[in-house]
Design an enzyme around this catalytic site. Sequence first.
Site, PDB file in Angstrom:
ATOM      1  N   THR A  79       0.856  -1.290   0.058  1.00 54.95           N
ATOM      2  CA  THR A  79      -0.044   0.068   0.015  1.00 54.95           C
ATOM      3  C   THR A  79       1.104   1.179   0.027  1.00 54.95           C
ATOM      4  O   THR A  79       2.109   1.247   0.585  1.00 54.95           O
ATOM      5  CB  THR A  79      -1.023  -0.206   1.142  1.00 54.95           C
ATOM      6  OG1 THR A  79      -0.164  -0.147   2.420  1.00 54.95           O
ATOM      7  CG2 THR A  79      -1.877  -1.155   1.233  1.00 54.95           C
ATOM      8  N   ASP A 128     -12.342  10.728   9.389  1.00 52.28           N
ATOM      9  CA  ASP A 128     -11.851  10.508   7.905  1.00 52.28           C
ATOM     10  C   ASP A 128     -12.490  11.413   7.157  1.00 52.28           C
ATOM     11  O   ASP A 128     -13.716  11.505   7.388  1.00 52.28           O
ATOM     12  CB  ASP A 128     -12.181   9.069   7.604  1.00 52.28           C
ATOM     13  CG  ASP A 128     -11.459   8.602   6.406  1.00 52.28           C
ATOM     14  OD1 ASP A 128     -10.625   7.759   6.497  1.00 52.28           O
ATOM     15  OD2 ASP A 128     -12.006   9.078   5.030  1.00 52.28           O
ATOM     16  N   ALA A 148       1.620   3.841   9.836  1.00 54.60           N
ATOM     17  CA  ALA A 148       1.207   3.956   8.687  1.00 54.60           C
ATOM     18  C   ALA A 148       2.430   4.776   7.840  1.00 54.60           C
ATOM     19  O   ALA A 148       3.056   4.012   7.093  1.00 54.60           O
ATOM     20  CB  ALA A 148       0.131   5.145   8.771  1.00 54.60           C
ATOM     21  N   ARG A 149       2.864   6.112   8.002  1.00 54.62           N
ATOM     22  CA  ARG A 149       4.091   6.568   7.563  1.00 54.62           C
ATOM     23  C   ARG A 149       4.660   7.577   8.557  1.00 54.62           C
ATOM     24  O   ARG A 149       4.038   8.338   9.162  1.00 54.62           O
ATOM     25  CB  ARG A 149       3.207   7.379   6.168  1.00 54.62           C
ATOM     26  CG  ARG A 149       2.964   6.637   5.278  1.00 54.62           C
ATOM     27  CD  ARG A 149       4.124   5.900   4.397  1.00 54.62           C
ATOM     28  NE  ARG A 149       3.958   5.189   3.074  1.00 54.62           N
ATOM     29  CZ  ARG A 149       3.653   3.875   3.386  1.00 54.62           C
ATOM     30  NH1 ARG A 149       3.692   3.042   4.465  1.00 54.62           N
ATOM     31  NH2 ARG A 149       3.278   3.302   2.191  1.00 54.62           N
ATOM     32  N   GLU A 190      14.407   6.408   7.753  1.00 55.90           N
ATOM     33  CA  GLU A 190      14.614   4.856   7.892  1.00 55.90           C
ATOM     34  C   GLU A 190      15.759   4.153   7.497  1.00 55.90           C
ATOM     35  O   GLU A 190      15.865   4.528   6.026  1.00 55.90           O
ATOM     36  CB  GLU A 190      13.100   4.169   7.470  1.00 55.90           C
ATOM     37  CG  GLU A 190      11.946   4.519   8.141  1.00 55.90           C
ATOM     38  CD  GLU A 190      10.588   3.714   7.676  1.00 55.90           C
ATOM     39  OE1 GLU A 190      10.841   3.062   6.907  1.00 55.90           O
ATOM     40  OE2 GLU A 190       9.448   3.942   8.360  1.00 55.90           O
ATOM     41  N   HIS A 226       9.946  -1.018  10.722  1.00 56.31           N
ATOM     42  CA  HIS A 226       8.847  -0.887   9.448  1.00 56.31           C
ATOM     43  C   HIS A 226       8.385  -2.376   9.130  1.00 56.31           C
ATOM     44  O   HIS A 226       8.556  -2.953   8.142  1.00 56.31           O
ATOM     45  CB  HIS A 226       9.444  -0.149   8.354  1.00 56.31           C
ATOM     46  CG  HIS A 226       8.271   0.361   7.553  1.00 56.31           C
ATOM     47  ND1 HIS A 226       8.563   1.391   7.069  1.00 56.31           N
ATOM     48  CD2 HIS A 226       7.012  -0.368   7.241  1.00 56.31           C
ATOM     49  CE1 HIS A 226       7.429   1.753   6.129  1.00 56.31           C
ATOM     50  NE2 HIS A 226       6.508   0.591   6.316  1.00 56.31           N
ATOM     51  N   LEU A 227       7.572  -2.971  10.438  1.00 49.44           N
ATOM     52  CA  LEU A 227       7.255  -4.559   9.830  1.00 49.44           C
ATOM     53  C   LEU A 227       5.598  -4.420   9.696  1.00 49.44           C
ATOM     54  O   LEU A 227       5.344  -5.663   9.383  1.00 49.44           O
ATOM     55  CB  LEU A 227       7.539  -5.364  11.461  1.00 49.44           C
ATOM     56  CG  LEU A 227       8.965  -5.095  12.002  1.00 49.44           C
ATOM     57  CD1 LEU A 227       8.889  -6.015  13.199  1.00 49.44           C
ATOM     58  CD2 LEU A 227       9.741  -5.943  10.825  1.00 49.44           C
TER      59      LEU A 227
END
Length: 529
Positions: free
Chosen positions: A78, A175, A235-236, A265, A283-284
């Site tokens: 994604t 949202d 998420a980010r 990262e 980041h798993l």
Amino acid sequence: MAPISIQTVLISESVDPRCKAILEENGIRVTEKQNMKKDELMAEIKNYDGLVVRSATKVTADIINAADNLKIIGRAGTGVDNVDVDAATKKGIIVMNTPSGNTISAAELTCALLMSLSRNVPQAAMSMKQGNWDRKKFMGAELYGKVLGIVGLGRIGKEVASRMQSFGMKTIGYDPITPPEVTASWGVEQMSLEQLWPQCDYITVHTPLMPSTVGLLSDETFARCKKGVKVVNCARGGIIDEDALLRALESGQCGGAGLDVFVEEPPKNRALVDHPNVISCPHLGASTKEAQARCGEDIALQIVDMVQGKKLVGAVNAQVLASTFSQESHQLIKLGEAVGAVLQSCSASNKPCSQVEITTQGDCMKSSTGYMTSSVLVGLLNHGSGCCPNLVNVLSLAKESGITVNHTHCKSDGAASGVCKVEIVASGTSYKASGSVQGGVPVLLELSDSVFRQPVSLTGNLLFIKASANPQLLSSVAGLLATEGVEIESFSAPADRSGDLWYCVGVSSLLRDLSALQSLVKEAAQLAI
């Protein structure tokens, strides 16, 4: 949409073997080359129609511009943060991801971090490994009855909500896209962010990284939250302001953080990673066997479906293509391109085009407004120097060219259904055309107020001439064409017989020089469709 030819694909990272297998089973040649540097990828990408990446490969504008044949960039996962989507769009390259491939894995990791924050599981485990037995030090809190704020209620947010509701948590959220009545059916009450922050015991973010979400949790945000609020980001990196988070942790305003992602990262600044109230992972979110298999398989199947003209899933910059996979849409796209090409040819002497008005008419055109607009623009812009428009990039090319585009749809007036009407303004002069699909073939009905007695089939070599009504016109034009070695195959005249009118002549080949007609007609244009 006509099937896109993808014969060769480069996979630049470690992707599940099923990806390569599926592509090869469908006749696509696949090359796997990992850990390439930017210069190496720029040199290699010239040879491929498709590129498949995960998150490590940075597909920059330089790489995209070096890709002469590239038609699709597939992200096995994604998000497309590592792809310059604007540069790809400008070049007409489809960017595709696998929106649901890692949904479950990311949701489960989020839940694991929420539970770990509530009971200090990683810290207690590490203390045990160091030989300690500190029961009082790791006093936790139940999740039952606590309020979880979910910012971003897409696929992952929805899965997190259903799982944490099983622990007895109250789920609220925000949202800007998903309607409140939809999230209410999942048990999530939507509200504004200003209302959400003060209510939460825990907050988890599940949004893309974009200007509006950078630093969404900031010093100002933390100040509005309950003292001791715990936050999770799977998420980010960057959605939570890392400096603000550290300050909130130090002051106690934030009671703990679970972080799977970072701005940089791996992070060189270890202040957050080393903080005792932070649980961090490298980041798993998508790092499960199931997610990797699913993402690798999904991206391959999506590419194959697109190539075979079945459907388009996961395109982040080519939504207009999603409804172009029927025979009817193929015919309408050909119509739009042909009408646009006719107008481009007739207005060639009055460039540039500054305005385009497109009107679709009839129920059968109602769902085609998006791709009809794009297809007309493709026809209009297809002969510009250095311009290679397609349905993916043509709207951005038109905007760059300063062309104002408007599209309206209206019901059929009873006399005609399924009609596309286009008016363009070039150097202050207006040109109009209308067409439809008849018997599966695109036809021209009208050109600048000249309504043809019989629809003009928009195929083959077409010569358009503007002249006053004259019984000798056809014979005069036929004689001139004969001297040029060109034969007339069809002749279409307007129903009206007064004033300056447009005629269409189907010819065996295009004229070498239109100026040969100057003595007979007022304007002339030709094109091959």
